[in-house]
Design a protein around this motif. Structure first.
Motif, PDB file in Angstrom:
ATOM      1  N   ASN A   1      17.603   8.866  -5.681  1.00  0.00           N
ATOM      2  CA  ASN A   1      16.983   9.466  -6.859  1.00  0.00           C
ATOM      3  C   ASN A   1      16.715   8.397  -7.917  1.00  0.00           C
ATOM      4  O   ASN A   1      17.246   7.299  -7.839  1.00  0.00           O
ATOM      5  CB  ASN A   1      17.903  10.543  -7.448  1.00  0.00           C
ATOM      6  CG  ASN A   1      18.005  11.731  -6.526  1.00  0.00           C
ATOM      7  OD1 ASN A   1      17.000  12.231  -6.024  1.00  0.00           O
ATOM      8  ND2 ASN A   1      19.222  12.170  -6.257  1.00  0.00           N
ATOM      9  N   ASN A   2      15.926   8.780  -8.924  1.00  0.00           N
ATOM     10  CA  ASN A   2      15.654   7.792  -9.978  1.00  0.00           C
ATOM     11  C   ASN A   2      16.376   8.118 -11.281  1.00  0.00           C
ATOM     12  O   ASN A   2      15.906   7.796 -12.353  1.00  0.00           O
ATOM     13  CB  ASN A   2      14.144   7.604 -10.186  1.00  0.00           C
ATOM     14  CG  ASN A   2      13.473   8.899 -10.593  1.00  0.00           C
ATOM     15  OD1 ASN A   2      14.129   9.927 -10.733  1.00  0.00           O
ATOM     16  ND2 ASN A   2      12.170   8.855 -10.775  1.00  0.00           N
ATOM     17  N   THR A   3      17.552   8.751 -11.161  1.00  0.00           N
ATOM     18  CA  THR A   3      18.406   8.961 -12.330  1.00  0.00           C
ATOM     19  C   THR A   3      19.582   7.987 -12.242  1.00  0.00           C
ATOM     20  O   THR A   3      20.390   8.079 -11.322  1.00  0.00           O
ATOM     21  CB  THR A   3      18.941  10.405 -12.372  1.00  0.00           C
ATOM     22  OG1 THR A   3      17.837  11.298 -12.298  1.00  0.00           O
ATOM     23  CG2 THR A   3      19.710  10.653 -13.649  1.00  0.00           C
ATOM     24  N   PRO A   4      19.668   7.048 -13.193  1.00  0.00           N
ATOM     25  CA  PRO A   4      20.783   6.085 -13.131  1.00  0.00           C
ATOM     26  C   PRO A   4      22.120   6.796 -13.293  1.00  0.00           C
ATOM     27  O   PRO A   4      22.248   7.709 -14.119  1.00  0.00           O
ATOM     28  CB  PRO A   4      20.514   5.153 -14.318  1.00  0.00           C
ATOM     29  CG  PRO A   4      19.093   5.379 -14.703  1.00  0.00           C
ATOM     30  CD  PRO A   4      18.768   6.790 -14.326  1.00  0.00           C
ATOM     31  N   PRO A   5      23.119   6.404 -12.520  1.00  0.00           N
ATOM     32  CA  PRO A   5      24.404   7.105 -12.582  1.00  0.00           C
ATOM     33  C   PRO A   5      25.255   6.636 -13.763  1.00  0.00           C
ATOM     34  O   PRO A   5      25.064   5.550 -14.299  1.00  0.00           O
ATOM     35  CB  PRO A   5      25.074   6.696 -11.274  1.00  0.00           C
ATOM     36  CG  PRO A   5      24.558   5.325 -11.006  1.00  0.00           C
ATOM     37  CD  PRO A   5      23.132   5.321 -11.517  1.00  0.00           C
ATOM     38  N   VAL A   6      26.202   7.504 -14.139  1.00  0.00           N
ATOM     39  CA  VAL A   6      27.287   7.105 -15.033  1.00  0.00           C
ATOM     40  C   VAL A   6      28.326   6.424 -14.151  1.00  0.00           C
ATOM     41  O   VAL A   6      28.852   7.045 -13.223  1.00  0.00           O
ATOM     42  CB  VAL A   6      27.919   8.329 -15.719  1.00  0.00           C
ATOM     43  CG1 VAL A   6      29.085   7.911 -16.600  1.00  0.00           C
ATOM     44  CG2 VAL A   6      26.874   9.107 -16.500  1.00  0.00           C
ATOM     45  N   ILE A   7      28.593   5.157 -14.403  1.00  0.00           N
ATOM     46  CA  ILE A   7      29.584   4.437 -13.595  1.00  0.00           C
ATOM     47  C   ILE A   7      30.944   4.593 -14.252  1.00  0.00           C
ATOM     48  O   ILE A   7      31.102   4.315 -15.439  1.00  0.00           O
ATOM     49  CB  ILE A   7      29.209   2.944 -13.454  1.00  0.00           C
ATOM     50  CG1 ILE A   7      27.833   2.795 -12.788  1.00  0.00           C
ATOM     51  CG2 ILE A   7      30.279   2.204 -12.655  1.00  0.00           C
ATOM     52  CD1 ILE A   7      27.356   1.356 -12.671  1.00  0.00           C
ATOM     53  N   ARG A   8      31.917   5.089 -13.474  1.00  0.00           N
ATOM     54  CA  ARG A   8      33.262   5.309 -14.030  1.00  0.00           C
ATOM     55  C   ARG A   8      34.206   4.274 -13.434  1.00  0.00           C
ATOM     56  O   ARG A   8      34.224   4.053 -12.223  1.00  0.00           O
ATOM     57  CB  ARG A   8      33.731   6.735 -13.721  1.00  0.00           C
ATOM     58  CG  ARG A   8      32.728   7.793 -14.194  1.00  0.00           C
ATOM     59  CD  ARG A   8      33.322   9.178 -14.239  1.00  0.00           C
ATOM     60  NE  ARG A   8      34.173   9.354 -15.385  1.00  0.00           N
ATOM     61  CZ  ARG A   8      33.862  10.130 -16.451  1.00  0.00           C
ATOM     62  NH1 ARG A   8      32.726  10.790 -16.506  1.00  0.00           N
ATOM     63  NH2 ARG A   8      34.707  10.243 -17.449  1.00  0.00           N
TER      64      ARG A   8
END
Ligand SMILES: [Cu+2]
Length: 492
Positions: free
Chosen positions: A62-69
């Motif tokens: 997908n082209n939604t950048p993730p929240v990196i935890r």
């Protein structure tokens, strides 16, 4: 003819995407989109949209950048593949972009040496891959950070295209335990460039209730609207009296978000990822009627649901960027609507006691009273943007060398006719004076606005040996950075 047809297709698709955004926002179903969450290792791809040519991040197709935890004391591994087109359709500082790219981990107290937070030597051409392995120290203040691309000369376009995402360093509940029982919302603010077509442009401006009278001293017309998690004026559900934990990053390359809630004050618990309690264990939160979040800044705050049947909104207020600045009018970012109480599953939380970094007041006072050890002066002319008269060059040496282990008094001066947000990699600093006058509530941040014709005085925290290496400080209006308003600093 073929080129003309292609352009028409591009234009049609572009208008269609704007219409979709507007339609989504004006329809019934415009709930705030949730962002994908990622734990390390993360594979991130930089790609060009085949139609518009704009650059974007892709994650898991997908082209939604993730929240990196990420947890303090662990390693953040990112494989970053540059699959941008070899020939860009976009323009960077007067020529076609080269589509070079890399990542900066904004605000993290980590090493500036490869393969960590190295924005200078780690750079990928189209077809190349970068492997980041960033050691997040155990004492990293837990809070909201973000990643964005940082290729000198191309940062502005890539960030405006949306090549950025949030990073959460886990464990803020160790400082503010009550947030463990609240619904967390991550809000990433980005830009929608206003359509050129007058009708479409007015529709977008009306939709976000954009201020149409001139705001501040910048005479230009508005050019952008804020989006929240990619959506124009979404609805955020919160039941009356419910308390939620909102973590907001301003990922715009150059717009200021002066945030306020109609209904009430924000109970701010952290700024720029730094819990207020980190340097002052007696201050868990601070009630603020509005919070200025400059480009790259973050705010984390507790929000209480308004009374049922009352309309409330999250707004950005008019912000005066100066006579040479860009228009930054007030607008609505999101509507707050009454919903069902959130069902929060309280996890185990982070184990261990919180780490506090408290510098004795007498030490801070001594630094503050001393003459500045370094003065940053922002200037600009028709040829470019400068720090202390110098335009940034990749091949240049450091503007200064600092020995690790000290606190330093820095002054940042802005004699220009527009604002510039000052940012330094690797560290936070204490903002204690503006225009030589002490500020009421000094805060530790990694990005601070320097108003036009103004100055700020800072205590720089260069005590941590992890930051050793070549680093950077710059204006975080990224078009200024691309045009030279950046310098190297060697931490020795
Ligand atoms: Cu600037």
């Amino acid at each position: 003819m073929q080129i003309l047809q292609k352009l028409e297709v591009v234009a049609a698709l572009w208008i269609a995407s704007i219409c979709l955004l507007v339609a989504t926002a004006s329809g019934q179903d415009r709930i705030l989109p949730e962002l994908p969450q990622a734990t390390t290792p993360v594979t991130l791809v930089a790609a060009s949209d085949p139609v518009t040519g704009k650059s974007e991040f892709r994650y898991q197709g997908n082209n939604t950048p993730p929240v990196i935890r990420v947890r303090p004391g662990t390693v953040l591994n990112v494989e970053y593949k540059n699959q941008l087109a070899a020939h860009s359709k976009e323009e960077c500082v007067g020529h076609p972009c080269m589509n070079m790219t890399n990542l900066h981990f904004h605000g993290l107290h980590v090493s500036p040496k490869a393969p960590q937070d190295d924005s200078l030597d780690m750079i990928a051409s189209p077809g190349e891959t970068l492997h980041y392995s960033v050691q997040v120290p155990p004492q990293q203040p837990p809070g909201l950070y973000w990643y964005h691309t940082h290729p000198h000369g191309e940062s502005y376009v890539q960030d405006l295209d949306g090549m950025s995402g949030a990073i959460v360093v886990e464990g803020i509940d160790r400082y503010v335990p009550e947030v463990r029982h609240m619904r967390e919302r991550i809000l990433v603010l980005r830009d929608l460039v206003l359509p050129k077509d007058g009708v479409e442009r007015n529709r977008v401006m009306e939709l976000v209730a954009m201020q149409t009278t001139q705001c501040g001293t910048a005479p230009e017309d508005p050019e952008r609207a804020f989006t929240v998690n990619g959506s124009l004026r979404p609805q955020i559900n919160i039941s009356s009296g419910e308390r939620q934990f909102w973590r907001i990053v301003n990922a715009s390359p150059d717009r200021y978000a002066d945030l306020e809630l109609d209904s009430e004050s924000l109970e701010v618990v952290a700024l720029d990822g730094m819990p207020l309690a980190y340097h002052d264990p007696s201050t868990l939160k601070r009630s603020m009627s509005h919070v200025l979040v400059p480009p790259a800044g973050r705010v984390e705050a507790i929000v209480t649901g308004p009374l049922a049947d009352s309309h409330a909104a999250l707004r950005s207020r008019c912000f005066d960027t100066g006579p040479d600045g860009d228009s930054n009018p007030g607008m609505v970012l999101a509507d707050i609507v009454s919903g069902q109480p959130s069902n929060v599953q309280v996890g185990p939380g982070q184990s261990g006691a919180p780490v506090y970094a408290t510098f004795p007041a007498i030490v801070l006072k001594r630094i503050e009273a001393s003459e500045p050890q370094f003065v940053v002066t922002f200037t600009e002319d028709k040829q470019g943007f400068y720090i202390n008269g110098q335009k940034f060059e990749m091949s240049a040496g450091p503007m200064l060398t600092v020995d690790i282990g000290s606190l330093q008094h820095w002054r940042v001066m802005n004699p220009t006719r527009e604002v510039h947000p000052f940012h330094i990699h690797q560290v936070h600093f204490l903002v204690y004076a503006v225009d030589n006058k002490p500020v009421k509530d000094p805060v530790w941040v990694d990005t601070v606005n320097v108003s036009y014709g103004s100055s700020v005085d800072l205590v720089m925290d260069f005590t941590d040996p992890i930051i050793r290496g070549m680093s950077l400080f710059h204006c975080h209006l990224l078009s200024h950075e691309d045009k030279g308003m950046m310098a190297k600093i060697l931490f020795r």
